[in-house]
Structure formats: structure tokens, C-alpha cells
Design an enzyme around this catalytic site. Structure first.
Site, mmCIF file in Angstrom:
data_model
loop_
_atom_site.group_PDB
_atom_site.id
_atom_site.type_symbol
_atom_site.label_atom_id
_atom_site.label_comp_id
_atom_site.label_asym_id
_atom_site.label_seq_id
_atom_site.Cartn_x
_atom_site.Cartn_y
_atom_site.Cartn_z
ATOM 1 N N LYS A 272 0.834 -1.210 0.000
ATOM 2 C CA LYS A 272 0.000 0.000 0.000
ATOM 3 C C LYS A 272 0.864 1.255 0.000
ATOM 4 O O LYS A 272 1.774 1.404 0.807
ATOM 5 C CB LYS A 272 -0.927 0.012 1.219
ATOM 6 N N LYS A 302 -7.812 7.589 -1.835
ATOM 7 C CA LYS A 302 -9.138 8.017 -1.371
ATOM 8 C C LYS A 302 -9.776 8.982 -2.383
ATOM 9 O O LYS A 302 -10.095 10.122 -2.077
ATOM 10 C CB LYS A 302 -9.068 8.655 0.024
ATOM 11 N N GLN A 442 -5.798 6.133 16.843
ATOM 12 C CA GLN A 442 -5.728 4.968 15.961
ATOM 13 C C GLN A 442 -5.829 3.712 16.821
ATOM 14 O O GLN A 442 -5.073 3.532 17.769
ATOM 15 C CB GLN A 442 -4.407 4.969 15.196
ATOM 16 N N GLY A 462 1.437 -1.092 9.223
ATOM 17 C CA GLY A 462 2.249 0.025 8.779
ATOM 18 C C GLY A 462 3.509 0.178 9.595
ATOM 19 O O GLY A 462 4.508 -0.514 9.376
#
Length: 492
Positions: A272, A302, A442, A462
């Protein structure tokens, strides 16, 4: 009325009097028309009638063995609560979706594995709501074999439940209800006959294979349940490499991204990117690595407004290299329409981000376009960041996606929201070796929790990898933990 218990007849008539049972022409939530509408939510305003209902219900289930009670949300919750109070049996409560904080449980209350639970429901038509509740209870090790329902509409739901090992105990059937109401002068014979005719012509299909849970199915088996080419390609990659790991390479230099891709490439199925933060971006820089290590490229752009330009133009030319992109659904059908009508053959999957209180509709033009479709769409139903995505928005997103099974890959979600749809994939971000919350709200979950409890099919990691001293070693660790969790979930 002598053939029915007097208390039951009185209760049925009172339902009609308080407008909980209506006759006319009504549209159901799935778009069908019905001559009779049952709104038992009205009971909360009539405590004496609710108490009468619980008395009849308790009598109905005196010979049923159970340890705890659970009402199907939401109409049956007050019924289950009063039944619990009147009988002394403990109650547990099923959430429609887990909390994003605290325990994050779907089943609230005090229970233990092996407890036998009776489900309480107001009305059954197809039995789907009961099965959803039963599955969540069973996922917690609770045994479900019986449901008590106020009204059985006699449209096949009882047989559907029986196929899944759940026995229905109905206080009233629709046939009994209209007979009681006609005998009491509440409706005439023509209404009675219209309802019976409707029931005979609107039955749930029986003798169908049991609904398979994607959580129990292997990736290999699920290939046959999707029409989407990108989904098939992604599943094959997952199977061959035995990895359900996606690495989020949120880095700003191509050299750093290429180095990371070489390190983690053998251990991932998706890579990603955020191209708009890359300071020295060029179109070709990562494609060779993707081919070498057999993973798909995922651009987390997005997309939302002026999509035809965002997707095709500018310095990024996303449509020329990305297999998967993200997009917001808030702008409606124009987003995917623009992607579909791109001059370039569509070769990417789209994660549609649903971060609004309203949901857009994918246009039929997406399907009807003459351009070749090799595009999969991921709708974002939930986020790993604490925000304002509502339950209604999540539900609408899932329903939207299921209308386009040849286009939609699946959903970005934090909970197993579409268990009965093995052709869709769940992408779950916010994964670290140890579950926690950062200072930006998060939410992080462990690899095991994401796959086994949260229903994830692909986990996004990530900083847990990109900030590691040895990304390859840590990526391999995530890969094995996630794959072992998948094997445990599917019992292979």
C-alpha cells in the site's frame, strides 16, 4: 375463539388496538410489498401488555432447557429484559457491531462457554436476524438450539432456522393471528383471505444449501464465490504465498519504498502506497518489484472529487499502474463511474471510503459501460481510527456492496459484518503485535485478534514493520502469525 387460549386471543387483539399490527399496503425494508405490517416496537409504550406477553412467552418455553436469554436487537431487547426479570434467568445482550473502545465485545453480559441460550425475537420472516444473533453467540462458545418468537409470519423462516439446528417456538402464527382478529371483528374476511394468499405466494426458498460462513471457509474455496477478477487474482496470490499481510509503505522517498518492497515483498500480498506524499515519484519505480515478488499494488488515494483527473492525470497516473485504490463513497455514483469510463482499461480495485452519515450509490453505468472491467471495489464500512461512521452508514455500505458482486471485492471493516458472503474480502487496518491505541486515536489489534475475532481476511500493518530495524524479519513474523490465525479460524 375457543380453540385458542383466552390470554393469547386477548393479547392478539390488543396488538391490533395499539397499531402494532396494521393492514393495508406496506413496503418492507427489502423492497417487497405486504398487506400486513407488524411493528412490535410499540410494546415499549404499553408496560401491562408487555408484561402479558412475557407471561405467555414464559409458559410457552417452560419445557425448554436454557441457561441465559438473548434478545435480537433491537425490538426484542425489552421483551428479553422483562422476561429475564420475571423469570430470574440471566440475560446477555448482542451488539450489532462491537464497540471501538473498552472491551470491544459483541456479546455483553456474564456468560461462559457451554452456556445454553434461548434467543428472543419479535417476528420471523426469513429467520436471518435470528441466525446472525446465533452466529455471534456461537462464536463466543454459547450453545443456541431454540428461539421463542412472538409472531411467525409463516414464510419459511421456521424451516430455515430448523436447517441450522434452531427450533422455533412461536406464540402466534400469522394464520392464527388473522383468524383471531377476524373472529373478534377487527378485520373482515376479505382482509383475512388477502393475507393468506400473500403468504402462499411469498415464501422463502427452502431446501437450499446452508449458508456458508466466510470465517470458516478457506481462501481456496472462496475463489468460486466471487465474479471479480482482481479478487480472484488476490486470493490466488494469498494462497500461493501463504500470506494475508498488506504492508502500508507510508514513506516519502522512492529509494526507501523500493528498499522496503524488496525486504517485505516475499511476505505480502498487497503493498500500500500514498503517492501524494512521495517527493520524487515516478510511474515506473515500483512495478518491477511487484512483479518480482508477486504482490498487488494498492494506492491509498481516497478518490472522491474530479475522479477522472485524479485517477488518470497529473503526475501519478494511478490508472496506469495501481491494482487497488481507495475512494470515498460520499460523492455517490460519479466516483466509480469516472473510474470505469477511464480511457485506460480498468485494472484496479477500489476501496470506497464511507466516512459520512450518507452513502452514495454505485451507478448502473459502471456495469453497463463497454470498457473492459478488471476492477474490484472495497467499500470502507468501518475505520481503525475513532471517528463518526454511524451504524446506519456501515449497514448501508454493506448493502450497497452486495448489489455489485461482480465489481465489489469486499469491505474495509473492524468487525465481521458480512459473515454469510464468502465472495467478499474484509481488509482490516490497524494491526500491531500488541493491541493498543496511539495518541491519534488509531485503534490497533493483534494479528490473532484481527483474523479470529475481528473477521479480517487481509491485515494492514504500517509502522509496526516500516519502523522496525529489520523489516523483513518483522514482516515474516506478522506473516506467520496472521496465517496461523487464519488456519485456526478455518480449522485447517
Amino acid at each position: 375463539m375457543s380453540k385458542y387460549d383466552s390470554k393469547l386471543c386477548e393479547f392478539a387483539i390488543n396488538l391490533f388496538k395499539i397499531d402494532a399490527i396494521k393492514f393495508g399496503n406496506f413496503q418492507t425494508k427489502i423492497g417487497m410489498w405486504t398487506p400486513v405490517y407488524c411493528d412490535l416496537r410499540m410494546l415499549v409504550s404499553y408496560p401491562k401488555l408487555l408484561e402479558d406477553l412475557v407471561h405467555i412467552m414464559h409458559k410457552k418455553i417452560q419445557n425448554v432447557s436454557f441457561d441465559i436469554i438473548c434478545g435480537v436487537p433491537y425490538t426484542a431487547l425489552p421483551i428479553a429484559t422483562v422476561l429475564s426479570i420475571k423469570t430470574g434467568y440471566p440475560m446477555v445482550m448482542r451488539r450489532k457491531e462491537a464497540k471501538s473502545y473498552g472491551t470491544k465485545k459483541l456479546i455483553e453480559g456474564n456468560y461462559k462457554q457451554g452456556d445454553k441460550c434461548i434467543i428472543i425475537e419479535d417476528v420471523i420472516t426469513s429467520g436471518s436476524s435470528v441466525l446472525e444473533t446465533a452466529k455471534d453467540l456461537q462464536n463466543e462458545g454459547i450453545i443456541v438450539t431454540d428461539v421463542v418468537v412472538v409472531l411467525n409470519r409463516e414464510q419459511g423462516g421456521e424451516d430455515v432456522l430448523q436447517q441450522d439446528g434452531v427450533k422455533t417456538h412461536a406464540l402466534l402464527t400469522m394464520t392464527q393471528l388473522v383468524e383471531i382478529l377476524e373472529n373478534a371483528g377487527c378485520i373482515d374476511t376479505s382482509v383475512h383471505n388477502k393475507v393468506l394468499q400473500y403468504l402462499s405466494q411469498n415464501q422463502v426458498q427452502l431446501n437450499q444449501p446452508k449458508m456458508l460462513s466466510r470465517l470458516k471457509m478457506t481462501y481456496n474455496d472462496r475463489i468460486n464465490y466471487t465474479e471479480n477478477l482482481i479478487t480472484k487474482q488476490l486470493l490466488k496470490t494469498i494462497i500461493v504465498k501463504q500470506t494475508n499481510l498488506c504492508v502500508a509503505a507510508d514513506l516519502t522517498q522512492t529509494s526507501s519504498i523500493l528498499k522496503l518492497a524488496e525486504q517485505v515483498g516475499p511476505h505480502i500480498c498487497l503493498f500500500k502506497l500514498h503517492t501524494d506524499i512521495i517527493e520524487d515519484f515516478n510511474v515506473d519505480f515500483v512495478q518491477s518489484v511487484a512483479s518480482k515478488h508477486n504482490f498487488l499494488l494498492f494506492e491509498d488515494r481516497k478518490l472522491s472529487d474530479i475522479v477522472e483527473y485524479q485517477f488518470n492525470n497529473g503526475i501519478f497516473h494511478i490508472s496506469s499502474w495501481a491494482n487497488v485504490v481507495t475512494a470515498h463513497s460520499v460523492m455517490g455514483k460519479g466516483t466509480l463511474d469516472a473510474i470505469k469510463q477511464s480511457n485506460n482499461p480498468v485494472r484496479c480495485g477500489v476501496f470506497l471510503l464511507a466516512q459520512s452519515s450518507t452513502v452514495g450509490i454505485i451507478s448502473e453505468a459502471i456495469k453497463q459501460s463497454n470498457n473492459p472491467v478488471r476492477c474490484g471495489v472495497f467499500l470502507l464500512a468501518q475505520s481503525s481510527t475513532v471517528g463518526i461512521i454511524s451504524e446506519a452508514y456501515t449497514k448501508a455500505t454493506i448493502e450497497l456492496g452486495k448489489e455489485y458482486n461482480d465489481l465489489v471485492i469486499g469491505f474495509v471493516a473492524q468487525n465481521p459484518l458480512f459473515i454469510d458472503s464468502p465472495g467478499y474480502l474484509q481488509l482490516t487496518p490497524g494491526v500491531q503485535l500488541e493491541a493498543n491505541t496511539d495518541n491519534l486515536d488509531q485503534q490497533y489489534n493483534s494479528p490473532e485478534r484481527v483474523i479470529i475475532d475481528k473477521g479480517g481476511d487481509i491485515a494492514v500493518v504500517g509502522r509496526g514493520i516500516t519502523k522496525a530495524e529489520e523489516p523483513a524479519t518483522v514482516a515474516a513474523q506478522y506473516k506467520h502469525l496472521l496465517w496461523d490465525a487464519y488456519k485456526q479460524r478455518t480449522q485447517i
